[in-house]
Design a protein around this motif. Structure first.
Motif, PDB file in Angstrom:
ATOM      1  N   LEU A 132       0.839  -1.202   0.000  1.00 56.87           N
ATOM      2  CA  LEU A 132       0.000   0.000   0.000  1.00 56.87           C
ATOM      3  C   LEU A 132       0.873   1.251   0.000  1.00 56.87           C
ATOM      4  CD1 LEU A 132      -2.715  -0.929   2.672  1.00 56.87           C
ATOM      5  CD2 LEU A 132      -3.030  -0.852   0.185  1.00 56.87           C
ATOM      6  N   GLY A 133       0.506   2.228  -0.815  1.00 52.79           N
ATOM      7  CA  GLY A 133       1.184   3.513  -0.793  1.00 52.79           C
ATOM      8  C   GLY A 133       0.614   4.376   0.307  1.00 52.79           C
ATOM      9  N   VAL A 134       1.410   4.658   1.341  1.00 49.06           N
ATOM     10  CA  VAL A 134       0.922   5.363   2.527  1.00 49.06           C
ATOM     11  C   VAL A 134       1.697   6.671   2.709  1.00 49.06           C
ATOM     12  CG1 VAL A 134       0.499   5.237   5.006  1.00 49.06           C
ATOM     13  CG2 VAL A 134       0.371   3.155   3.609  1.00 49.06           C
ATOM     14  N   ALA A 135       0.990   7.786   2.698  1.00 50.02           N
ATOM     15  CA  ALA A 135       1.577   9.083   3.021  1.00 50.02           C
ATOM     16  C   ALA A 135       1.468   9.284   4.526  1.00 50.02           C
ATOM     17  CB  ALA A 135       0.855  10.203   2.278  1.00 50.02           C
ATOM     18  N   LEU A 136       2.601   9.381   5.193  1.00 48.62           N
ATOM     19  CA  LEU A 136       2.651   9.574   6.640  1.00 48.62           C
ATOM     20  C   LEU A 136       2.831  11.060   6.907  1.00 48.62           C
ATOM     21  CD1 LEU A 136       4.989   6.570   7.500  1.00 48.62           C
ATOM     22  CD2 LEU A 136       2.533   6.713   7.938  1.00 48.62           C
ATOM     23  N   VAL A 137       1.763  11.704   7.333  1.00 51.56           N
ATOM     24  CA  VAL A 137       1.729  13.155   7.473  1.00 51.56           C
ATOM     25  C   VAL A 137       2.048  13.541   8.911  1.00 51.56           C
ATOM     26  CG1 VAL A 137       0.313  15.215   7.165  1.00 51.56           C
ATOM     27  CG2 VAL A 137      -0.017  13.243   5.654  1.00 51.56           C
ATOM     28  N   GLY A 138       2.855  14.564   9.064  1.00 57.41           N
ATOM     29  CA  GLY A 138       3.147  15.048  10.413  1.00 57.41           C
ATOM     30  C   GLY A 138       4.284  16.041  10.389  1.00 57.41           C
ATOM     31  N   GLY A 139       4.317  16.932  11.367  1.00 58.14           N
ATOM     32  CA  GLY A 139       5.379  17.918  11.465  1.00 58.14           C
ATOM     33  C   GLY A 139       6.647  17.306  12.019  1.00 58.14           C
ATOM     34  N   SER A 140       7.616  18.164  12.300  1.00 61.05           N
ATOM     35  CA  SER A 140       8.861  17.705  12.903  1.00 61.05           C
ATOM     36  C   SER A 140       8.570  17.023  14.232  1.00 61.05           C
ATOM     37  CB  SER A 140       9.804  18.889  13.121  1.00 61.05           C
ATOM     38  OG  SER A 140      10.116  19.502  11.888  1.00 61.05           O
ATOM     39  N   ARG A 141       9.306  15.938  14.497  1.00 57.00           N
ATOM     40  CA  ARG A 141       9.190  15.175  15.737  1.00 57.00           C
ATOM     41  C   ARG A 141       7.853  14.436  15.865  1.00 57.00           C
ATOM     42  NH1 ARG A 141      11.559  19.972  16.577  1.00 57.00           N
ATOM     43  NH2 ARG A 141      13.723  19.974  17.298  1.00 57.00           N
ATOM     44  N   ALA A 142       7.184  14.225  14.740  1.00 56.93           N
ATOM     45  CA  ALA A 142       5.948  13.433  14.770  1.00 56.93           C
ATOM     46  C   ALA A 142       6.225  11.943  14.701  1.00 56.93           C
ATOM     47  CB  ALA A 142       5.032  13.845  13.616  1.00 56.93           C
ATOM     48  N   GLY A 143       7.486  11.566  14.437  1.00 53.58           N
ATOM     49  CA  GLY A 143       7.835  10.148  14.396  1.00 53.58           C
ATOM     50  C   GLY A 143       7.846   9.534  13.016  1.00 53.58           C
ATOM     51  N   LYS A 144       7.864  10.357  11.948  1.00 54.32           N
ATOM     52  CA  LYS A 144       7.825   9.816  10.583  1.00 54.32           C
ATOM     53  C   LYS A 144       9.084   9.005  10.264  1.00 54.32           C
ATOM     54  CE  LYS A 144       7.360  13.755   8.436  1.00 54.32           C
ATOM     55  NZ  LYS A 144       7.490  14.670   9.602  1.00 54.32           N
ATOM     56  N   THR A 145      10.242   9.590  10.548  1.00 54.58           N
ATOM     57  CA  THR A 145      11.500   8.929  10.208  1.00 54.58           C
ATOM     58  C   THR A 145      11.650   7.615  10.952  1.00 54.58           C
ATOM     59  OG1 THR A 145      12.541  11.068   9.780  1.00 54.58           O
ATOM     60  CG2 THR A 145      14.007   9.194  10.162  1.00 54.58           C
TER      61      THR A 145
END
Length: 343
Positions: A132-145
């Motif tokens: 699945l292609g998932v866009a993980l949205v969030g600002g800095s320090r949201a835990g994306k990386t």
């Protein structure tokens, strides 16, 4: 001073623009590795009238000085000749900084051109999670990386980009496509500790080649970045995780990501259609480039509206996860999305 300062012409192309480079062979080879797989580099001059980025060249007297400083890094100095559409790198010297500077400037030119074509830029990572292609949205320090790295280590994820994804929609076929850009990946030091263990994490940090890693510890010492950070080039990321990096991906779902303060605060919930637009708008980047916005970026309203409408029609969710249990949380989100999106 570099050992060999003889320069040659190169061209970098994207779906939105092509630009010229004037640099040494060593810098071109390093830049090609950093820009892959997003912006291919070819030998030879660019077409007349296109923007060029040059190193080891003297700007004309009328060139305008520009200085760019990213948080925790040294200043990078340019001069811009708007008449000849040429940007000159001036300082700092040394192949590592020259390569980084030329890459940033080239990326800025292409992203500015994409903005004028109606591309929407979102503060989000993009990962293929179990197909699945998932866009993980969030600002800095949201835990994306942390989440994306854990997904790759689990064997369920392929990263397209860690942040600042560009999004377009096919006006005929309709799917939303997310495209990544060559940029270094800012990783919290405690993320590396968590995923690899303290000993290997220290070894990883000392092996990294981004020149800003020499100055980034000042952010931790000053309290600006309490966890400490390191910058990882995409090719280093691929080597570290034993993976390939995707260039683009069809977006199947949007997940607004955040970190839970306590394990009991974790949660997953669908976002109703009426709430998606406002939530999405909070993550839209008003400028295509964080620092170097000198190339013009007047957006195409019709293209932006078309992409925004398509994004708000996608299945959208909130996911709040526990940082310390991130590898388990990756599997949990993958299962939840599969259940929600199954026909």
């Amino acid at each position: 001073m570099d050992a060999d300062t003889s320069t040659d012409h190169y061209t970098i192309r994207s779906p939105f623009a092509h630009t010229g480079l004037l640099c040494t062979k060593n810098v071109a080879e390093d830049l090609q590795r950093l820009a892959s797989p997003y912006l291919p580099l070819q030998p030879g001059p660019s077409d007349p009238g296109t923007w060029r980025v040059a190193s080891h060249a003297t700007p004309p007297d009328g060139a305008v000085a520009e200085s760019v400083t990213a948080l925790g890094e040294v200043a990078v100095d340019y001069a811009v000749d708007h008449t000849e559409r040429t940007l000159f790198h001036l300082a700092p010297r040394g192949d590592a900084w020259v390569t980084q500077s030329l890459l940033r400037a080239t990326r800025a030119i292409h992203r500015s051109a994409a903005s004028r074509r109606g591309v929407l830029f979102l503060h989000a990572g993009l990962v293929e999670l179990n197909g699945l292609g998932v866009a993980l949205v969030g600002g800095s320090r949201a835990g994306k990386t942390s989440f994306i790295m854990a997904s790759v280590l689990n064997g369920s994820g392929v990263m397209v980009c860690n942040d600042d994804v560009s999004l377009t929609v096919d006006p005929v076929a309709g799917p939303v496509t997310g495209t990544g850009w060559p940029r270094s990946i800012s990783v919290r030091l405690d993320t590396l500790d968590l995923l690899f263990g303290p000993e290997r994490a220290r070894s990883v940090v000392t092996s990294l080649s981004h020149p800003a890693n020499e100055t980034l510890p000042s952010l931790r010492a000053s309290g600006i970045e309490q966890h400490g950070t390191a910058l990882i080039y995409p090719w280093e990321y691929a080597d570290l995780l034993g993976t390939e990096i995707g260039r683009s991906l069809t977006v199947d779902a949007i997940v607004h990501l955040s970190l839970a303060d306590e394990p009991t605060d974790t949660g997953f919930s669908p976002v109703p259609p009426t709430g998606r637009g406002a939530l999405l708008d909070r993550a839209v980047l008003p400028l295509p480039n964080k620092h170097l916005n000198i190339f013009g970026h007047e957006p195409d309203p019709a293209g932006l509206l078309r992409t925004h409408t398509a994004l708000t029609a996608l299945p959208t969710f909130r996911f709040r996860y526990s940082f310390r249990d991130v590898r388990h949380e990756v599997d949990r989100l993958a299962d939840l999305l599969r259940d929600q999106l199954s026909p």
